[in-house]
Design a protein around this motif. Structure first.
Motif, PDB file in Angstrom:
ATOM      1  N   VAL A  93     -33.676  12.834  47.328  1.00 44.37           N
ATOM      2  CA  VAL A  93     -33.613  11.575  48.060  1.00 44.37           C
ATOM      3  C   VAL A  93     -34.861  10.708  47.880  1.00 44.37           C
ATOM      4  N   SER A  94     -36.037  11.311  47.925  1.00 47.27           N
ATOM      5  CA  SER A  94     -37.248  10.486  47.806  1.00 47.27           C
ATOM      6  C   SER A  94     -37.357   9.900  46.404  1.00 47.27           C
TER       7      SER A  94
ATOM      8  N   SER B 285     -34.902   6.949  46.427  1.00 49.43           N
ATOM      9  CA  SER B 285     -35.318   5.778  47.220  1.00 49.43           C
ATOM     10  C   SER B 285     -36.522   5.090  46.603  1.00 49.43           C
TER      11      SER B 285
ATOM     12  N   GLU C  10     -22.481   4.000  49.270  1.00 53.39           N
ATOM     13  CA  GLU C  10     -22.701   5.165  50.120  1.00 53.39           C
ATOM     14  C   GLU C  10     -22.774   6.385  49.207  1.00 53.39           C
TER      15      GLU C  10
ATOM     16  N   VAL D  44     -32.330   0.406  53.140  1.00 52.82           N
ATOM     17  CA  VAL D  44     -31.663   1.685  52.900  1.00 52.82           C
ATOM     18  C   VAL D  44     -31.618   2.452  54.223  1.00 52.82           C
ATOM     19  N   THR D  45     -30.496   3.086  54.498  1.00 47.62           N
ATOM     20  CA  THR D  45     -30.383   3.959  55.670  1.00 47.62           C
ATOM     21  C   THR D  45     -29.995   5.354  55.208  1.00 47.62           C
ATOM     22  N   VAL D  46     -30.669   6.368  55.719  1.00 42.95           N
ATOM     23  CA  VAL D  46     -30.295   7.744  55.351  1.00 42.95           C
ATOM     24  C   VAL D  46     -29.988   8.568  56.599  1.00 42.95           C
TER      25      VAL D  46
ATOM     26  N   VAL E 113     -27.748  14.608  52.085  1.00 38.39           N
ATOM     27  CA  VAL E 113     -28.224  13.380  52.711  1.00 38.39           C
ATOM     28  C   VAL E 113     -27.277  12.255  52.320  1.00 38.39           C
ATOM     29  N   LYS E 114     -26.870  11.491  53.319  1.00 34.97           N
ATOM     30  CA  LYS E 114     -26.048  10.307  53.053  1.00 34.97           C
ATOM     31  C   LYS E 114     -26.961   9.093  53.020  1.00 34.97           C
ATOM     32  N   MET E 115     -26.909   8.385  51.914  1.00 32.55           N
ATOM     33  CA  MET E 115     -27.724   7.182  51.773  1.00 32.55           C
ATOM     34  C   MET E 115     -26.777   5.989  51.769  1.00 32.55           C
ATOM     35  N   GLU E 116     -27.038   5.028  52.640  1.00 30.58           N
ATOM     36  CA  GLU E 116     -26.187   3.844  52.737  1.00 30.58           C
ATOM     37  C   GLU E 116     -27.006   2.610  52.399  1.00 30.58           C
ATOM     38  N   ILE E 117     -26.487   1.834  51.458  1.00 26.33           N
ATOM     39  CA  ILE E 117     -27.226   0.677  50.966  1.00 26.33           C
ATOM     40  C   ILE E 117     -26.262  -0.500  50.874  1.00 26.33           C
TER      41      ILE E 117
END
Ligand code: ATP
Ligand code: GLN
Length: 144
Positions: A30-31, A34, A22, A45-47, A77-81
């Motif tokens: 972010v881009s 990702s 996370e 991936v969920t953002v 931005v929270k990125m969850e992987i």
């Protein structure tokens, strides 16, 4: 910018087959993060747009207001992987490589054990549900 690696830590506690990486990131990185993850086969991936308060929110350093909202929370931005255990370090290092500017506000990464993964469409669980077609495992097995 010099390359920084996460100081090695493979002893995640508690032990788990899967972990959620996370990452709280600067929105404008972010881009870049990702697409770099996609290149190594990380396709799931969920953002979410979030707002946070940390060293950056509490300090009076030079970001001239634009990154801050009225209440001083900073847009992030929270990125969850979710990945298998053996993929955690590579994902962490990739995020650092792509998200780091060296300035306060680069963000933070949390590694969280995940008990199970369930694919809603099929009811599959565990490894079968976590694996993504054309993802990391497929890339590495076709390269071998
Ligand atoms: P399928 O039925 O083939 O699994 P689906 O559309 O139901 O297809 P995905 O597209 O794989 O499932 O995933 C749905 C959403 O779940 C994604 O858009 C993403 O937000 C999230 N997601 C999937 N896998 C992961 C993962 N490993 N880590 C984080 N988020 C994920
Ligand atoms: N571990 C999955 C695989 O190897 C990838 C997980 C992900 O893309 N988040 O296929």
């Amino acid at each position: 910018l010099p390359v920084i690696r996460a100081q090695s830590s493979h002893d995640y506690v508690p032990d788990s087959k899967f972990y959620k990486v996370e990452a709280i990131l600067r929105p404008w990185r972010v881009s870049q993060v990702s697409s770099a993850l996609l290149k190594i086969g990380i396709r799931g991936v969920t953002v979410s747009d979030v707002r946070g308060f940390g060293a950056q929110g509490g300090s009076t350093e030079r970001h001239g207001g634009s990154e801050f909202t009225e209440d001083n929370f900073v847009a992030k931005v929270k990125m969850e992987i979710v990945v298998s255990k053996d993929q955690v370090e590579a994902v962490v290092d990739k995020i650092i490589e792509e998200a780091r500017t060296g300035e306060i506000g680069d963000g933070k990464i949390f590694v969280v054990p995940v008990s199970d993964v369930i694919r809603i469409r099929t009811g599959e669980r565990g490894e079968r549900a976590e694996k993504m077609t054309g993802g990391w495992s497929d890339l590495s097995s076709s390269a071998a």
